[in-house]
Design a protein around this motif. Structure first.
Motif, PDB file in Angstrom:
ATOM      1  N   MET A   1      35.084  -8.400 -56.971  1.00 22.38           N
ATOM      2  CA  MET A   1      33.942  -9.205 -56.799  1.00 22.38           C
ATOM      3  C   MET A   1      34.805 -10.841 -56.686  1.00 22.38           C
ATOM      4  N   SER A   2      33.896 -11.529 -55.772  1.00 24.38           N
ATOM      5  CA  SER A   2      34.224 -13.032 -55.445  1.00 24.38           C
ATOM      6  C   SER A   2      34.024 -13.812 -56.327  1.00 24.38           C
ATOM      7  N   GLU A   3      34.812 -13.979 -56.736  1.00 24.47           N
ATOM      8  CA  GLU A   3      34.671 -15.271 -57.283  1.00 24.47           C
ATOM      9  C   GLU A   3      34.164 -17.211 -57.242  1.00 24.47           C
ATOM     10  N   SER A   4      33.646 -17.022 -55.970  1.00 27.95           N
ATOM     11  CA  SER A   4      33.266 -18.011 -55.595  1.00 27.95           C
ATOM     12  C   SER A   4      32.178 -18.351 -55.773  1.00 27.95           C
ATOM     13  N   SER A   5      32.191 -19.537 -55.136  1.00 26.18           N
ATOM     14  CA  SER A   5      30.078 -20.024 -55.454  1.00 26.18           C
ATOM     15  C   SER A   5      29.762 -19.994 -53.685  1.00 26.18           C
ATOM     16  N   ALA A   6      28.593 -19.264 -53.679  1.00 31.59           N
ATOM     17  CA  ALA A   6      27.603 -18.330 -52.777  1.00 31.59           C
ATOM     18  C   ALA A   6      28.078 -20.002 -51.877  1.00 31.59           C
ATOM     19  N   GLN A   7      28.038 -20.885 -52.185  1.00 33.02           N
ATOM     20  CA  GLN A   7      28.117 -21.670 -51.071  1.00 33.02           C
ATOM     21  C   GLN A   7      29.537 -22.830 -51.373  1.00 33.02           C
ATOM     22  N   ALA A   8      30.025 -23.289 -49.879  1.00 37.40           N
ATOM     23  CA  ALA A   8      31.316 -23.802 -50.485  1.00 37.40           C
ATOM     24  C   ALA A   8      31.051 -24.927 -51.212  1.00 37.40           C
ATOM     25  N   PRO A   9      31.719 -25.886 -51.657  1.00 34.15           N
ATOM     26  CA  PRO A   9      31.450 -27.241 -52.624  1.00 34.15           C
ATOM     27  C   PRO A   9      31.552 -28.238 -51.327  1.00 34.15           C
ATOM     28  N   ARG A  10      30.883 -29.177 -52.029  1.00 36.80           N
ATOM     29  CA  ARG A  10      30.528 -30.766 -50.612  1.00 36.80           C
ATOM     30  C   ARG A  10      31.618 -30.731 -50.432  1.00 36.80           C
ATOM     31  N   HIS A  11      33.116 -30.823 -50.854  1.00 41.15           N
ATOM     32  CA  HIS A  11      33.718 -31.769 -51.228  1.00 41.15           C
ATOM     33  C   HIS A  11      35.432 -29.898 -51.444  1.00 41.15           C
ATOM     34  N   PRO A  12      36.082 -29.500 -50.610  1.00 41.22           N
ATOM     35  CA  PRO A  12      36.822 -28.609 -51.067  1.00 41.22           C
ATOM     36  C   PRO A  12      38.077 -29.354 -52.177  1.00 41.22           C
ATOM     37  N   ARG A  13      38.748 -28.548 -53.029  1.00 43.39           N
ATOM     38  CA  ARG A  13      40.074 -29.646 -53.951  1.00 43.39           C
ATOM     39  C   ARG A  13      40.942 -28.276 -52.926  1.00 43.39           C
ATOM     40  N   ILE A  14      41.608 -30.302 -53.159  1.00 39.26           N
ATOM     41  CA  ILE A  14      42.644 -30.137 -52.353  1.00 39.26           C
ATOM     42  C   ILE A  14      44.147 -30.206 -52.887  1.00 39.26           C
ATOM     43  N   LEU A  15      44.851 -29.242 -53.190  1.00 36.31           N
ATOM     44  CA  LEU A  15      46.568 -29.394 -53.645  1.00 36.31           C
ATOM     45  C   LEU A  15      46.846 -29.298 -52.051  1.00 36.31           C
ATOM     46  N   ALA A  16      48.478 -30.194 -52.776  1.00 28.21           N
ATOM     47  CA  ALA A  16      49.138 -30.398 -52.236  1.00 28.21           C
ATOM     48  C   ALA A  16      50.684 -29.895 -52.727  1.00 28.21           C
ATOM     49  N   VAL A  17      51.716 -29.309 -52.413  1.00 26.54           N
ATOM     50  CA  VAL A  17      52.780 -27.942 -52.959  1.00 26.54           C
ATOM     51  C   VAL A  17      53.659 -29.053 -52.314  1.00 26.54           C
ATOM     52  N   THR A  18      54.734 -29.023 -53.343  1.00 25.67           N
ATOM     53  CA  THR A  18      55.642 -30.649 -52.332  1.00 25.67           C
ATOM     54  C   THR A  18      57.050 -30.459 -53.866  1.00 25.67           C
ATOM     55  N   GLY A  19      57.728 -31.576 -53.154  1.00 26.57           N
ATOM     56  CA  GLY A  19      58.722 -31.379 -54.156  1.00 26.57           C
ATOM     57  C   GLY A  19      60.155 -32.052 -53.045  1.00 26.57           C
ATOM     58  N   GLY A  20      61.117 -32.737 -53.894  1.00 27.49           N
ATOM     59  CA  GLY A  20      61.931 -33.426 -53.478  1.00 27.49           C
ATOM     60  C   GLY A  20      63.210 -33.210 -52.086  1.00 27.49           C
ATOM     61  N   LYS A  21      63.207 -31.972 -52.313  1.00 26.84           N
ATOM     62  CA  LYS A  21      64.373 -31.152 -51.148  1.00 26.84           C
ATOM     63  C   LYS A  21      63.798 -30.142 -50.826  1.00 26.84           C
ATOM     64  N   ILE A  24      63.722 -25.130 -52.181  1.00 33.79           N
ATOM     65  CA  ILE A  24      62.703 -24.738 -53.744  1.00 33.79           C
ATOM     66  C   ILE A  24      62.144 -23.269 -53.857  1.00 33.79           C
ATOM     67  N   GLY A  25      61.853 -23.033 -52.808  1.00 34.08           N
ATOM     68  CA  GLY A  25      60.110 -21.747 -53.046  1.00 34.08           C
ATOM     69  C   GLY A  25      59.364 -22.705 -52.364  1.00 34.08           C
ATOM     70  N   LYS A  26      59.652 -23.457 -51.934  1.00 36.87           N
ATOM     71  CA  LYS A  26      58.053 -24.270 -52.003  1.00 36.87           C
ATOM     72  C   LYS A  26      56.626 -23.825 -50.862  1.00 36.87           C
TER      73      LYS A  26
END
Length: 432
Positions: A1-21, A24-26
């Motif tokens: 079953m979908s866990e998202s809302s019926a409509q997308a939020p006004r602004h999406p949740r933005i995640l930056a996956v980063t690392g110093g080198k 590292i499996g980033k």
């Protein structure tokens, strides 16, 4: 079953996956986390922020022709550049291509950014797989996101490089709390120990309190999935590796619920960066300033090396901060000064193992600096030959003419040592 809302939020949740080198499996974390979120019914866009080593689609066994750079060049639309992965995950290769907007006309840039901003609103989550290192585009990718996930491993160099990354972010004005993900840990005890060491270093030296996002265990299945180009998040729901990323997706949702919602998204941030760069005066750093920076840094490093309480991480931070400050100032006038400064560093004062550690990081940081290409020198017109003056074979300033020195040595009394005689001839300067 979908866990998202019926409509997308006004602004999406933005995640930056980063690392110093790198290493590292980033990218593996980014792709598997994005797939886990998509399997839960969320609309997810994964931006591959590393144009030089674009590995996201390769991990899926796909090699798309188009990227965001083609969108900015006007050769395709955003929809055409999107690659659709399993479970409806959308992947946009070449997110670093937004840097190309800096050089185009403001009206064209605004049109592109408005299109990208409108496109963002179709998603619940946007994940950015950043490049490794301390380059400007990496810093901006992190700053454009509401949350940064810093990936570290048990490798000590991963910790020091991640520390340097957060230090640079703080110097650039980044004030949000970074989340830390421990990757390739043997067990929960090792993961907690690594995070505690990292937490203590950030608290003590940067006054930063990181958030613990979780850990991904070292697993043969995960390594094999990379070789087979089939992410573990495509496995059965009962697969232990997939369950780790499903838990991580749940932790990420909890973390986003604790944050203040962002007023602007990815495209709006980059448009502001372009406007600031267009209005900022271009300042050329004089070579004499560069030379003084090297001198100041050399003194600081030498003091740290000689201080009994200094740690290797403090010494490494001094090295890293120097590269961060000087990396953008290399030009024809300054590159020779910087190379000379590197050669004059007091590396011999460090113990052997620590010197090797510094050398490895020095190569890592130097790779991030792209010195300008020198044009081939034109052949100079033939010059009038000058008489070559032979260089002295020893120090005439202190010992005088060679014949005088030989005569003094022949007449040396038996009861006077050679050192005493030389001190007499040079006025005590022979041992300086």
């Amino acid at each position: 079953m979908s866990e998202s809302s019926a409509q997308a939020p006004r602004h999406p949740r933005i995640l930056a996956v980063t690392g110093g080198k790198g290493g590292i499996g980033k990218t593996s974390v980014s792709l598997n986390l994005a797939l886990a979120l998509s399997r839960q019914g969320n609309r997810v866009l994964l931006l591959d922020g590393d144009t030089d080593l674009a590995n996201v689609t390769i991990m899926l066994g796909q090699y798309p022709r188009l990227s965001l750079a083609d969108v900015l060049a006007g050769t395709c639309t955003l929809e055409q550049a999107i690659f659709e992965a399993p479970y409806g995950l959308h992947i946009l290769p070449g997110a670093s291509g937004v840097e190309r907007c800096m050089g185009i006309a403001p009206s064209d840039r605004l049109a592109v950014m408005r299109g990208l901003a409108s496109f963002e609103k179709h998603y619940d989550y946007i994940l950015i797989d950043t490049a490794a290192g301390l380059q400007d585009n990496v810093i901006h990718m992190i700053a454009s996101a509401a949350l940064a996930c810093v990936v570290v491993t048990p490798d000590p160099t991963s910790l020091t490089d991640a520390f340097s990354l957060i230090k640079v972010l703080r110097r650039r004005g980044y004030r949000r709390t970074p989340s830390v993900l421990i990757n390739m840990a043997k067990n929960a005890g090792q993961a907690q120990g690594i995070f505690q060491r990292f937490y203590t270093a950030l608290q003590k030296h940067l006054d930063v309190t990181p958030h613990y996002l979780g850990a991904i265990w070292r697993d043969d299945t995960l390594r094999e999935s990379v070789r087979l180009q089939r992410p573990v998040s495509l496995s059965a729901p009962s697969d232990p590796c997939y369950r780790q990323f499903r838990v991580l997706a749940d932790m990420l949702k909890v973390r986003f619920n604790q944050l203040e919602p962002r007023r602007s998204g990815f495209a709006a941030y980059w448009n502001r960066v372009a406007e600031r760069q267009a209005s900022a005066p271009q300042v050329k750093v004089a070579p004499v300033v560069i030379e003084q920076r090297w001198l100041d840094w050399s003194n600081q490093l030498q003091a740290l090396i000689n201080h009994p309480d200094s740690t290797s991480i403090q010494q490494y931070n001094a090295l890293t901060s120097c590269f961060v400050q000087l990396g953008e100032t290399i030009n024809e006038d300054t590159i020779e000064i910087i190379q000379t400064g590197l050669a004059s560093m007091p590396w011999e004062r460090l113990p052997g193992a620590q010197r090797e550690h510094f050398a490895a990081h020095l190569r890592h940081l130097a790779d991030q600096i792209s010195p300008p290409r020198r044009e081939p020198a034109r052949p100079a017109a033939p010059a009038k030959r000058r008489r070559q003056v032979p260089e002295p074979r020893y120090d005439e300033v202190r010992f005088g003419h060679q014949d005088s020195l030989l005569r003094a040595l022949r007449e040396q009394p038996d009861n006077v040592s050679l050192d005493t005689l030389l001190d007499t001839l040079t006025g005590g300067r022979s041992r300086k």
